[in-house]
Motif scaffolding. Structure first.
Motif, mmCIF file in Angstrom:
data_model
loop_
_atom_site.group_PDB
_atom_site.id
_atom_site.type_symbol
_atom_site.label_atom_id
_atom_site.label_comp_id
_atom_site.label_asym_id
_atom_site.label_seq_id
_atom_site.Cartn_x
_atom_site.Cartn_y
_atom_site.Cartn_z
ATOM 1 N N PHE A 100 0.787 -1.222 0.000
ATOM 2 C CA PHE A 100 0.000 0.000 0.000
ATOM 3 C C PHE A 100 0.826 1.281 0.000
ATOM 4 C CE2 PHE A 100 -4.193 -1.656 0.300
ATOM 5 C CZ PHE A 100 -4.101 -2.844 1.005
ATOM 6 N N ILE A 101 2.150 1.169 0.104
ATOM 7 C CA ILE A 101 2.971 2.369 0.258
ATOM 8 C C ILE A 101 3.635 2.710 -1.071
ATOM 9 C CG2 ILE A 101 4.861 3.435 1.519
ATOM 10 C CD1 ILE A 101 4.312 1.465 3.803
ATOM 11 N N TYR A 102 3.082 3.683 -1.777
ATOM 12 C CA TYR A 102 3.669 4.092 -3.057
ATOM 13 C C TYR A 102 5.027 4.747 -2.817
ATOM 14 C CZ TYR A 102 4.342 6.154 -7.610
ATOM 15 O OH TYR A 102 4.869 6.493 -8.837
ATOM 16 N N GLY A 103 6.001 4.335 -3.606
ATOM 17 C CA GLY A 103 7.356 4.861 -3.471
ATOM 18 C C GLY A 103 8.285 3.955 -2.673
ATOM 19 N N SER A 104 7.705 2.991 -1.967
ATOM 20 C CA SER A 104 8.530 2.094 -1.176
ATOM 21 C C SER A 104 9.241 1.080 -2.064
ATOM 22 C CB SER A 104 7.680 1.363 -0.140
ATOM 23 O OG SER A 104 8.463 0.400 0.537
ATOM 24 N N ARG A 105 10.477 0.758 -1.671
ATOM 25 C CA ARG A 105 11.260 -0.280 -2.334
ATOM 26 C C ARG A 105 11.609 -1.413 -1.370
ATOM 27 N NH1 ARG A 105 14.101 2.618 -6.851
ATOM 28 N NH2 ARG A 105 13.058 4.633 -6.937
ATOM 29 N N ALA A 106 11.033 -1.356 -0.202
ATOM 30 C CA ALA A 106 11.368 -2.309 0.857
ATOM 31 C C ALA A 106 10.506 -3.556 0.780
ATOM 32 C CB ALA A 106 11.194 -1.648 2.218
ATOM 33 N N VAL A 107 11.156 -4.704 0.850
ATOM 34 C CA VAL A 107 10.447 -5.984 0.837
ATOM 35 C C VAL A 107 9.379 -6.025 1.925
ATOM 36 C CG1 VAL A 107 10.742 -8.450 1.298
ATOM 37 C CG2 VAL A 107 12.341 -7.259 -0.224
ATOM 38 N N ASP A 108 9.704 -5.497 3.088
ATOM 39 C CA ASP A 108 8.797 -5.585 4.238
ATOM 40 C C ASP A 108 7.501 -4.790 4.054
ATOM 41 O OD1 ASP A 108 11.365 -5.710 6.840
ATOM 42 O OD2 ASP A 108 10.590 -7.210 5.458
ATOM 43 N N ASN A 109 7.482 -3.866 3.096
ATOM 44 C CA ASN A 109 6.277 -3.069 2.867
ATOM 45 C C ASN A 109 5.339 -3.683 1.835
ATOM 46 O OD1 ASN A 109 6.783 -1.081 4.772
ATOM 47 N ND2 ASN A 109 8.015 0.134 3.343
ATOM 48 N N PHE A 110 5.663 -4.872 1.376
ATOM 49 C CA PHE A 110 4.803 -5.596 0.432
ATOM 50 C C PHE A 110 4.377 -6.883 1.126
ATOM 51 C CE2 PHE A 110 5.167 -3.198 -3.524
ATOM 52 C CZ PHE A 110 6.222 -2.352 -3.210
ATOM 53 N N GLY A 111 3.081 -7.011 1.395
ATOM 54 C CA GLY A 111 2.614 -8.089 2.254
ATOM 55 C C GLY A 111 2.170 -9.355 1.553
ATOM 56 N N SER A 112 1.889 -9.276 0.264
ATOM 57 C CA SER A 112 1.429 -10.437 -0.484
ATOM 58 C C SER A 112 2.413 -10.711 -1.611
ATOM 59 C CB SER A 112 0.033 -10.192 -1.067
ATOM 60 O OG SER A 112 -0.903 -9.945 -0.041
ATOM 61 N N TRP A 113 2.777 -11.976 -1.792
ATOM 62 C CA TRP A 113 3.808 -12.351 -2.760
ATOM 63 C C TRP A 113 3.350 -13.521 -3.607
ATOM 64 C CZ3 TRP A 113 8.592 -9.942 -3.239
ATOM 65 C CH2 TRP A 113 8.864 -8.960 -2.281
ATOM 66 N N GLY A 114 3.826 -13.520 -4.864
ATOM 67 C CA GLY A 114 3.659 -14.677 -5.712
ATOM 68 C C GLY A 114 4.772 -15.685 -5.477
ATOM 69 N N GLN A 115 4.734 -16.762 -6.247
ATOM 70 C CA GLN A 115 5.688 -17.856 -6.055
ATOM 71 C C GLN A 115 6.993 -17.646 -6.824
ATOM 72 O OE1 GLN A 115 3.324 -17.897 -8.294
ATOM 73 N NE2 GLN A 115 4.324 -18.710 -10.131
ATOM 74 N N GLY A 116 7.006 -16.701 -7.755
ATOM 75 C CA GLY A 116 8.209 -16.391 -8.511
ATOM 76 C C GLY A 116 8.269 -17.087 -9.855
ATOM 77 N N THR A 117 9.010 -16.476 -10.776
ATOM 78 C CA THR A 117 9.243 -17.063 -12.091
ATOM 79 C C THR A 117 10.709 -16.822 -12.462
ATOM 80 O OG1 THR A 117 8.453 -17.162 -14.387
ATOM 81 C CG2 THR A 117 8.488 -14.982 -13.366
ATOM 82 N N GLN A 118 11.357 -17.852 -12.991
ATOM 83 C CA GLN A 118 12.783 -17.783 -13.281
ATOM 84 C C GLN A 118 13.032 -17.081 -14.608
ATOM 85 O OE1 GLN A 118 15.611 -19.043 -11.460
ATOM 86 N NE2 GLN A 118 16.715 -17.857 -13.018
ATOM 87 N N VAL A 119 13.953 -16.138 -14.593
ATOM 88 C CA VAL A 119 14.444 -15.489 -15.808
ATOM 89 C C VAL A 119 15.941 -15.758 -15.904
ATOM 90 C CG1 VAL A 119 14.874 -13.282 -16.938
ATOM 91 C CG2 VAL A 119 12.677 -13.699 -15.827
#
Length: 123
Positions: A100-119
């Motif tokens: 919810f925090i626009y401008g944040s780059r911190a992992v801790d400020n993002f509460g929901s995550w996907g499983q990831g995709t390899q590049v």
């Protein structure tokens, strides 16, 4: 809570392009900020780019400016990361995340995550 699913990763040669997708379901709030992060083996998870769902405002880490573009399609509840001019150092698992925090780059400020995709970018 929002659920996120990434897709679109793969193997590409240096200089090539990929487009990642992040599909959201569940509680997709209008003022969500959706970000892309990446994590290379043995390294910390780093911020790449983010977009505010309500008005499409964006911000990027310096190393991808001019090469990556983040966008969203609210009708499809999907956020995209278009990656051009890929370099071997872009190789990582890419995650999308919601906060919810626009401008944040911190992992801790993002509460929901996907499983990831390899590049993987080959030289």
């Amino acid at each position: 809570q929002v659920q996120l699913v990434e897709s679109g990763g793969g193997l590409v040669q240096a200089g090539g392009s990929l487009r990642l997708s992040c599909a959201a379901s569940g509680r997709t709030f209008r003022n969500y900020v959706v970000g892309w992060f990446r994590q290379a083996p043995g390294k910390e998870r780093d911020f790449v780019a983010a977009i505010r769902r309500s008005d499409g405002s964006t911000y990027y880490t310096d190393s991808v400016k001019g090469r990556f573009t983040i966008s969203r399609d609210n009708a499809k509840n999907t956020v995209y990361l278009q990656m051009n001019s890929l370099k071997p150092e872009d190789t990582a698992v890419y995650y999308c995340a919601a906060g919810f925090i626009y401008g944040s780059r911190a992992v801790d400020n993002f509460g929901s995550w996907g499983q990831g995709t390899q590049v993987t970018v080959s030289s």
